[in-house]
Design a protein around this motif. Sequence first.
Motif, short mmCIF file in Angstrom:
data_model
loop_
_atom_site.label_atom_id
_atom_site.label_comp_id
_atom_site.label_asym_id
_atom_site.label_seq_id
_atom_site.Cartn_x
_atom_site.Cartn_y
_atom_site.Cartn_z
N PHE A 126 -6.02 0.38 8.00
CA PHE A 126 -5.32 0.09 6.76
C PHE A 126 -4.56 1.30 6.22
O PHE A 126 -3.36 1.24 5.98
N ILE A 127 -5.26 2.41 6.04
CA ILE A 127 -4.63 3.58 5.42
C ILE A 127 -3.48 4.13 6.25
O ILE A 127 -2.41 4.45 5.71
N PRO A 128 -3.61 4.28 7.61
CA PRO A 128 -2.45 4.74 8.39
C PRO A 128 -1.23 3.82 8.26
O PRO A 128 -0.10 4.31 8.17
N ILE A 129 -1.47 2.50 8.23
CA ILE A 129 -0.34 1.57 8.08
C ILE A 129 0.35 1.79 6.74
O ILE A 129 1.58 1.81 6.64
N VAL A 130 -0.46 1.96 5.69
CA VAL A 130 0.10 2.20 4.36
C VAL A 130 0.93 3.48 4.34
O VAL A 130 2.04 3.51 3.79
N ILE A 131 0.40 4.54 4.95
CA ILE A 131 1.11 5.83 4.96
C ILE A 131 2.45 5.71 5.68
O ILE A 131 3.47 6.26 5.24
#
Length: 260
Positions: A32-37
């Motif tokens: 989730f967090i890498p996609i958001v970044i």
Amino acid sequence: MSIIFRISKFFADSAITLFLWLYFLFGYSLLFIPIVIIITPFSDNREKLFQKITHVYYRIFFILLAALTPGLTLHISDEIRSLHSCVVIANHRSYLDPLLMISLFPRQRTIVKGVFFRVPIMRWVLSACGYIPFDPSGEFNENMSKGVRGMDDFFNEGGVLFVFPEGRRNRSRGIGKMQKGAFSIAARYNRPVEILFIENTDHIFTPGKFLFNTCIENSLRIERLGSIAPGTPSYGRSGRMRDEAVRLYLKRMMEDQGSP
């Protein structure tokens, strides 16, 4: 229940619970967090982006849960999935309930206990999603007021504010005392209140237990009991709207008990 079955059930429940918790905890940070970044610089609305990705993340969670639990069926109508620009209230049986709501609505906000905003990473994610903190101590009053003031654009864009007015999981088969906050927000922004009834999430993930209950026949259902719309006799005053919602819940529960 034989000893062999109990042992088999324990290992099945443990394996599926471990897999789902790994997805829930590490999938969030590793996926989730890498996609958001990566995507955030290309988005002009970070809150909307966070909400949509969180929606997909939890929708996958329930797809995995259903796939790994052969006796589990999910009954959620397209009518419920298509709700928009409204306040949704629901009864609260299990920690699965808010995850289920997020999985239904791509554009969603909710009111979250302040304790979760005290955890740095969770605070960052919850704030980015536009979720509204509440704490009886008043610690987050300013954040809560800011979140409520910003609801107009959110509703105009089709957003759904979902709230559990009981405030906590109800371990009885009745309905707990409802707070008036969700109804007040609906009246303030002239939005309908959609009343949903969640059934059997406590069978698959029982309050007080760590393991998912995966070796039983279970039907996870969400029903739409009704709507309190602007212009109807019960709309306007939060107490009157709350009383109407309680009436619909009690009527539904009496049907379960076979009462006339």
